[in-house]
Structures are given as C-alpha cells and as structure tokens.
Write a protein that holds these residues in place. Structure first.
Motif, PDB file in Angstrom:
ATOM      1  N   THR A  85       0.855  -1.191   0.000  1.00  0.00           N
ATOM      2  CA  THR A  85       0.000   0.000   0.000  1.00  0.00           C
ATOM      3  C   THR A  85       0.890   1.240   0.000  1.00  0.00           C
ATOM      4  OG1 THR A  85      -1.849   1.077   1.085  1.00  0.00           O
ATOM      5  CG2 THR A  85      -0.190   0.132   2.519  1.00  0.00           C
ATOM      6  N   GLU A  86       0.314   2.356  -0.389  1.00  0.00           N
ATOM      7  CA  GLU A  86       1.083   3.602  -0.397  1.00  0.00           C
ATOM      8  C   GLU A  86       1.212   4.135   1.024  1.00  0.00           C
ATOM      9  OE1 GLU A  86       2.882   5.205  -2.578  1.00  0.00           O
ATOM     10  OE2 GLU A  86       2.425   3.703  -4.099  1.00  0.00           O
ATOM     11  N   ALA A  87       2.317   4.783   1.292  1.00  0.00           N
ATOM     12  CA  ALA A  87       2.595   5.326   2.617  1.00  0.00           C
ATOM     13  C   ALA A  87       1.895   6.663   2.800  1.00  0.00           C
ATOM     14  CB  ALA A  87       4.084   5.512   2.800  1.00  0.00           C
ATOM     15  N   MET A  88       1.586   6.945   4.038  1.00  0.00           N
ATOM     16  CA  MET A  88       1.033   8.253   4.378  1.00  0.00           C
ATOM     17  C   MET A  88       2.122   9.007   5.131  1.00  0.00           C
ATOM     18  SD  MET A  88      -2.412   9.197   6.472  1.00  0.00           S
ATOM     19  CE  MET A  88      -3.499   8.494   5.283  1.00  0.00           C
ATOM     20  N   LEU A  89       2.394  10.211   4.705  1.00  0.00           N
ATOM     21  CA  LEU A  89       3.442  11.002   5.337  1.00  0.00           C
ATOM     22  C   LEU A  89       3.063  11.342   6.772  1.00  0.00           C
ATOM     23  CD1 LEU A  89       4.181  13.449   2.407  1.00  0.00           C
ATOM     24  CD2 LEU A  89       5.540  11.496   3.131  1.00  0.00           C
ATOM     25  N   PRO A  90       4.034  11.389   7.672  1.00  0.00           N
ATOM     26  CA  PRO A  90       3.737  11.741   9.064  1.00  0.00           C
ATOM     27  C   PRO A  90       3.107  13.131   9.185  1.00  0.00           C
ATOM     28  CG  PRO A  90       5.956  10.863   8.886  1.00  0.00           C
ATOM     29  CD  PRO A  90       5.424  11.004   7.505  1.00  0.00           C
ATOM     30  N   MET A  91       3.485  14.020   8.290  1.00  0.00           N
ATOM     31  CA  MET A  91       2.931  15.374   8.313  1.00  0.00           C
ATOM     32  C   MET A  91       1.436  15.359   8.013  1.00  0.00           C
ATOM     33  SD  MET A  91       3.821  18.215   9.049  1.00  0.00           S
ATOM     34  CE  MET A  91       4.385  19.806   8.694  1.00  0.00           C
ATOM     35  N   GLU A  92       0.994  14.414   7.149  1.00  0.00           N
ATOM     36  CA  GLU A  92      -0.433  14.324   6.823  1.00  0.00           C
ATOM     37  C   GLU A  92      -1.262  13.937   8.038  1.00  0.00           C
ATOM     38  OE1 GLU A  92      -1.484  13.014   2.490  1.00  0.00           O
ATOM     39  OE2 GLU A  92       0.104  11.701   3.267  1.00  0.00           O
ATOM     40  N   VAL A  93      -0.694  13.137   8.925  1.00  0.00           N
ATOM     41  CA  VAL A  93      -1.409  12.718  10.131  1.00  0.00           C
ATOM     42  C   VAL A  93      -1.419  13.849  11.159  1.00  0.00           C
ATOM     43  CG1 VAL A  93      -1.450  11.038  12.015  1.00  0.00           C
ATOM     44  CG2 VAL A  93      -0.829  10.314   9.706  1.00  0.00           C
ATOM     45  N   ALA A  94      -0.292  14.542  11.294  1.00  0.00           N
ATOM     46  CA  ALA A  94      -0.193  15.628  12.274  1.00  0.00           C
ATOM     47  C   ALA A  94      -1.091  16.803  11.897  1.00  0.00           C
ATOM     48  CB  ALA A  94       1.261  16.090  12.394  1.00  0.00           C
ATOM     49  N   VAL A  95      -1.069  17.187  10.621  1.00  0.00           N
ATOM     50  CA  VAL A  95      -1.913  18.269  10.130  1.00  0.00           C
ATOM     51  C   VAL A  95      -3.118  17.599   9.488  1.00  0.00           C
ATOM     52  CG1 VAL A  95      -2.051  20.208   8.539  1.00  0.00           C
ATOM     53  CG2 VAL A  95       0.084  19.723   9.715  1.00  0.00           C
ATOM     54  N   ASN A  96      -4.257  17.975   9.870  1.00  0.00           N
ATOM     55  CA  ASN A  96      -5.472  17.316   9.388  1.00  0.00           C
ATOM     56  C   ASN A  96      -5.712  17.645   7.907  1.00  0.00           C
ATOM     57  OD1 ASN A  96      -7.639  15.691   9.591  1.00  0.00           O
ATOM     58  ND2 ASN A  96      -8.901  17.091  10.789  1.00  0.00           N
ATOM     59  N   THR A  97      -5.194  16.791   7.010  1.00  0.00           N
ATOM     60  CA  THR A  97      -5.370  17.004   5.575  1.00  0.00           C
ATOM     61  C   THR A  97      -6.662  16.359   5.109  1.00  0.00           C
ATOM     62  OG1 THR A  97      -4.162  14.999   5.021  1.00  0.00           O
ATOM     63  CG2 THR A  97      -2.868  17.030   5.211  1.00  0.00           C
ATOM     64  N   LEU A  98      -7.023  16.601   3.856  1.00  0.00           N
ATOM     65  CA  LEU A  98      -8.245  16.000   3.292  1.00  0.00           C
ATOM     66  C   LEU A  98      -8.187  14.484   3.300  1.00  0.00           C
ATOM     67  CD1 LEU A  98      -9.038  18.294   0.236  1.00  0.00           C
ATOM     68  CD2 LEU A  98     -10.407  17.963   2.297  1.00  0.00           C
ATOM     69  N   ARG A  99      -7.026  13.947   3.049  1.00  0.00           N
ATOM     70  CA  ARG A  99      -6.880  12.494   3.017  1.00  0.00           C
ATOM     71  C   ARG A  99      -7.202  11.882   4.378  1.00  0.00           C
ATOM     72  NH1 ARG A  99      -1.297   9.641   0.943  1.00  0.00           N
ATOM     73  NH2 ARG A  99      -1.869   7.512   1.386  1.00  0.00           N
ATOM     74  N   VAL A 100      -6.786  12.546   5.470  1.00  0.00           N
ATOM     75  CA  VAL A 100      -7.054  12.047   6.817  1.00  0.00           C
ATOM     76  C   VAL A 100      -8.481  12.376   7.242  1.00  0.00           C
ATOM     77  CG1 VAL A 100      -6.360  12.251   9.246  1.00  0.00           C
ATOM     78  CG2 VAL A 100      -4.628  12.225   7.439  1.00  0.00           C
ATOM     79  N   ALA A 101      -8.952  13.559   6.902  1.00  0.00           N
ATOM     80  CA  ALA A 101     -10.290  13.990   7.315  1.00  0.00           C
ATOM     81  C   ALA A 101     -11.384  13.145   6.673  1.00  0.00           C
ATOM     82  CB  ALA A 101     -10.492  15.458   6.960  1.00  0.00           C
ATOM     83  N   ASN A 102     -11.198  12.718   5.427  1.00  0.00           N
ATOM     84  CA  ASN A 102     -12.213  11.931   4.718  1.00  0.00           C
ATOM     85  C   ASN A 102     -12.024  10.430   4.884  1.00  0.00           C
ATOM     86  OD1 ASN A 102     -13.340  14.294   3.792  1.00  0.00           O
ATOM     87  ND2 ASN A 102     -12.178  14.271   1.882  1.00  0.00           N
ATOM     88  N   LYS A 103     -11.201  10.017   5.841  1.00  0.00           N
ATOM     89  CA  LYS A 103     -10.925   8.605   6.061  1.00  0.00           C
ATOM     90  C   LYS A 103     -12.138   7.918   6.679  1.00  0.00           C
ATOM     91  CE  LYS A 103      -8.243   5.769   9.035  1.00  0.00           C
ATOM     92  NZ  LYS A 103      -7.430   5.810  10.190  1.00  0.00           N
ATOM     93  N   ASP A 104     -12.503   6.811   6.078  1.00  0.00           N
ATOM     94  CA  ASP A 104     -13.610   5.999   6.576  1.00  0.00           C
ATOM     95  C   ASP A 104     -13.064   4.600   6.815  1.00  0.00           C
ATOM     96  OD1 ASP A 104     -16.112   4.993   7.212  1.00  0.00           O
ATOM     97  OD2 ASP A 104     -16.638   4.648   5.104  1.00  0.00           O
ATOM     98  N   GLU A 105     -13.248   4.057   8.019  1.00  0.00           N
ATOM     99  CA  GLU A 105     -12.659   2.762   8.381  1.00  0.00           C
ATOM    100  C   GLU A 105     -13.114   1.643   7.444  1.00  0.00           C
ATOM    101  OE1 GLU A 105     -10.365   1.924  10.605  1.00  0.00           O
ATOM    102  OE2 GLU A 105     -10.125   4.033  11.101  1.00  0.00           O
ATOM    103  N   GLU A 106     -14.390   1.610   7.099  1.00  0.00           N
ATOM    104  CA  GLU A 106     -14.895   0.525   6.248  1.00  0.00           C
ATOM    105  C   GLU A 106     -14.353   0.632   4.822  1.00  0.00           C
ATOM    106  OE1 GLU A 106     -19.131  -1.251   4.869  1.00  0.00           O
ATOM    107  OE2 GLU A 106     -18.855  -0.707   6.973  1.00  0.00           O
ATOM    108  N   SER A 107     -14.333   1.844   4.282  1.00  0.00           N
ATOM    109  CA  SER A 107     -13.804   1.996   2.925  1.00  0.00           C
ATOM    110  C   SER A 107     -12.287   1.770   2.911  1.00  0.00           C
ATOM    111  CB  SER A 107     -14.135   3.373   2.363  1.00  0.00           C
ATOM    112  OG  SER A 107     -13.452   4.378   3.069  1.00  0.00           O
ATOM    113  N   ASN A 108     -11.621   2.103   4.013  1.00  0.00           N
ATOM    114  CA  ASN A 108     -10.192   1.855   4.114  1.00  0.00           C
ATOM    115  C   ASN A 108      -9.899   0.357   4.082  1.00  0.00           C
ATOM    116  OD1 ASN A 108      -7.446   2.549   4.464  1.00  0.00           O
ATOM    117  ND2 ASN A 108      -7.619   2.123   6.661  1.00  0.00           N
ATOM    118  N   ALA A 109     -10.670  -0.420   4.822  1.00  0.00           N
ATOM    119  CA  ALA A 109     -10.491  -1.875   4.829  1.00  0.00           C
ATOM    120  C   ALA A 109     -10.767  -2.450   3.447  1.00  0.00           C
ATOM    121  CB  ALA A 109     -11.399  -2.511   5.868  1.00  0.00           C
ATOM    122  N   GLN A 110     -11.771  -1.937   2.782  1.00  0.00           N
ATOM    123  CA  GLN A 110     -12.111  -2.408   1.434  1.00  0.00           C
ATOM    124  C   GLN A 110     -10.986  -2.044   0.445  1.00  0.00           C
ATOM    125  OE1 GLN A 110     -15.780  -0.854  -0.059  1.00  0.00           O
ATOM    126  NE2 GLN A 110     -15.717  -2.111  -1.910  1.00  0.00           N
TER     127      GLN A 110
END
Length: 154
Positions: free
Chosen positions: A25-50
């Motif tokens: 899988t592609e990596a997520m930058l640590p900065m993306e987790v620290a700063v609430n980016t769109l990728r983190v804000a729109n994260k859905d656990e079920e769609s992530n598992a899928q």
C-alpha cells in the motif's frame, strides 16, 4: 526522515515506491497525520479496509508490471551503454601494455605501476581475448581480455 523519503519516492526502473512494493500500500506522510489534511479527514474505516483488500487483489499484477518495467529499463540502459562503448581491437604483431591490476605481477599500491610490458600480440581470439608474449619471445600464460590491454606506442 531521509530513509522515509527514500522509501516513498518512486524508482525510475519500476515506477513504484519501495514502500508500496514491500507493504502492499502507499505510505502516508507523518505530516499528513499531524496536520489534518483532506486524506485524513475523509478517512472511513470501512472503505479503508475495502481499499486494502483491493490492493491485495491487484498486488500480483502490480509486481509483474514493475518487473516488466525493470527489465525494459535494464534493456534501455544496456543499449545506451553499448552505443557508447568503443571496442578495442589489436592485430597480431602489435605491441600492448597489460594492466598491472589484472596480472598482479608487480606489487600494487598507491604509487605502484599501473601498466606493465610491452608485450607482443601473437594470437587474436574471438570476443576480445588475446595471447601475448614477452619481448624475449616467452609466451604469457592464459589469454588476456582487451579491457586489460592498451596499445604501446614506441
């Protein structure tokens, strides 16, 4: 941080990141987790598992594509090198110098001699292999590749 950037940068030969080929899988930058980016804000656990299951399904295809890209890259590199390499050809009767590093006849070192000789070419075999003899007429054991020889100019 340097290792992270190295592992998440796509390689020229495969067009994939080492991280994605290792962890599927592609990596997520640590900065993306620290700063609430769109990728983190729109994260859905079920769609992530899928999405992770889909990544596993296409993993074999992804590895095969990167392997084909790597083979094509190696072929292109080989063609590039072969166009620029100059093949050395010596004729029977010419005099050459032999690389000391290849023969180890004289002690090497920082100030040691790089070339030794001259030697006379007595036989030219295929693929750039040559049989040599000393100036006294004594044949040198084994054949020598053109890479380890250079023309001797009187």
């Amino acid at each position: 941080m340097v290792l992270w950037s190295y592992r998440t940068t796509p390689r020229t030969s495969t067009k994939e990141t080492p991280f994605s080929l290792t962890y599927r899988t592609e990596a997520m930058l640590p900065m993306e987790v620290a700063v609430n980016t769109l990728r983190v804000a729109n994260k859905d656990e079920e769609s992530n598992a899928q999405d992770l299951r889909i990544n596993l399904d296409i993993l074999q295809e992804k590895c095969e594509r990167s392997g084909m890209r790597q083979a094509a890259y190696k072929d292109a590199t080989e063609r590039y090198y072969d166009q620029r390499v100059k093949e050395k050809v010596f004729r029977v009767g010419e005099y050459v110098l032999r690389k000391n590093e290849a023969s180890c006849a004289q002690p090497q070192g920082k100030l040691g001699p790089t070339w030794e000789g001259p030697y006379k070419v007595t036989e030219a075999n295929r693929n750039g292999a040559y049989v040599l003899e000393t100036m006294e007429g004594r044949q040198i054991p084994r054949t020598w590749n053109a890479r380890n020889l250079k023309k001797y100019l009187f």
